[in-house]
Design an enzyme around this catalytic site. Sequence first.
Site, PDB file in Angstrom:
ATOM      1  N   SER A 186       0.870  -1.608  -0.062  1.00 20.64           N
ATOM      2  CA  SER A 186       0.193   0.194  -0.195  1.00 20.64           C
ATOM      3  C   SER A 186       0.686   1.508  -0.067  1.00 20.64           C
ATOM      4  CB  SER A 186      -1.381  -0.310   1.206  1.00 20.64           C
ATOM      5  OG  SER A 186      -1.681   0.981   1.356  1.00 20.64           O
ATOM      6  N   ASP A 210      -0.207  -4.095  -4.160  1.00 23.65           N
ATOM      7  CA  ASP A 210      -1.111  -3.961  -4.378  1.00 23.65           C
ATOM      8  C   ASP A 210      -0.875  -2.016  -3.675  1.00 23.65           C
ATOM      9  OD1 ASP A 210      -3.448  -3.015  -5.421  1.00 23.65           O
ATOM     10  OD2 ASP A 210      -4.451  -3.454  -3.981  1.00 23.65           O
ATOM     11  N   ARG A 222       6.100   8.208  -6.757  1.00 24.98           N
ATOM     12  CA  ARG A 222       5.018   7.112  -6.830  1.00 24.98           C
ATOM     13  C   ARG A 222       6.848   5.468  -7.252  1.00 24.98           C
ATOM     14  NH1 ARG A 222       1.591   6.914 -11.734  1.00 24.98           N
ATOM     15  NH2 ARG A 222       2.899   6.767 -13.123  1.00 24.98           N
ATOM     16  N   ASP A 227      13.714   2.107  -9.777  1.00 27.46           N
ATOM     17  CA  ASP A 227      13.895   2.021  -8.293  1.00 27.46           C
ATOM     18  C   ASP A 227      14.826   0.574  -7.806  1.00 27.46           C
ATOM     19  OD1 ASP A 227      12.490   4.043  -8.449  1.00 27.46           O
ATOM     20  OD2 ASP A 227      10.471   3.113  -7.459  1.00 27.46           O
ATOM     21  N   HIS A 289       4.140 -20.607  -7.270  1.00 22.03           N
ATOM     22  CA  HIS A 289       3.517 -21.486  -7.873  1.00 22.03           C
ATOM     23  C   HIS A 289       1.846 -21.023  -8.758  1.00 22.03           C
ATOM     24  CE1 HIS A 289       1.385 -20.057  -4.355  1.00 22.03           C
ATOM     25  NE2 HIS A 289       0.221 -20.578  -4.285  1.00 22.03           N
TER      26      HIS A 289
END
Length: 336
Positions: A186, A210, A222, A227, A289
């Site tokens: 977040s 997310d 952001r 990065d 997986h």
Amino acid sequence: MKKAFLCLLLATVYTASAVPLDDGFPENNMHYPRFIEFPDGDGNPHLVDLEDNVDRVVMDAVNRNPANNLYLLFTRRNPRNSQQLIMNNANSIRNSNFNPNAPTVVIAHGWLSNQNTGLNPTIRDAYLGKGEANVIVLDWRRLAMSNYVTAANGVPAVGRGLGQFLRFLSSTTGARLNSMHIVGFSLGAHLVGNAGRELGGQVARVTGLDPAGPLWNFNRNRLGPNDAVYVEAIHTDGGYTVGGLGIGSNIANADFHPNGGISQPGCLTNICNHNRAWELFAATVTYNHLIARECSNGIQVSLNTCRGRVFHMGNDDLRKSGNGVYRVDTQRRYPF
């Protein structure tokens, strides 16, 4: 006539539900309503005013000393009881169980959270159950417990502080930056992006779980593709839908949209969708997986018709590399 109708139908589906597949943002992703609900670390919703005032006292403290956070080390020798590593205190590191020859994983929580928030022990245990690792939990609660607007504004400074701490850790122990993987959820996803940027993109991996959407659509701070050597984002609650908590847009080298990136099996709320990102990631560290398919466009993501190359989502591979947009389908329950 049937062909024209089908084209119109596909266009409608794309407009309503397709994820953005470039660096821009769709029109309906430009603005959140002023008041939204955003969860704390325990999944409880809180009313957020996106026009709230920034707490200047907190911001001044964060900017004066961005490294003023807790860095808590867990290893297989101390899997439950942390050892505190202190910036510019070499003895705190030399006297700890830190192993420069093992991979280092840093976990950064989100808003209204702390070291005890669920994602930290879940991801920590996944790594330590897999092999030798230095798992460092970043507790940045001093800022994270502020109002959402203040926390979002302070994220870049805390991220720079984390980057400075990792540089100090490297210089003290000899641990290489390319043996480090920084994971954030977040708001923490943008935080770890700033940490990687502070280190010139030299860390092996940055993973955004997310990444938060509100106040981040056009934010130059952001999470971004430069990065780290490899930057991955896992989108589970795309922010272009009403009430979506994640940014939704593709912002990394590889962007994964599990189950289309909007709603997740077994979830009835945005909060559940949002948290599913770290649950999925932890499961992939253990099992590796979840195999995704590359998508050529948003219609393929939405309609689940991706037919491109396969690529594992998540996992603990420090040498992982790749680009593109991917969809993977999961189950309702762990290990998904």
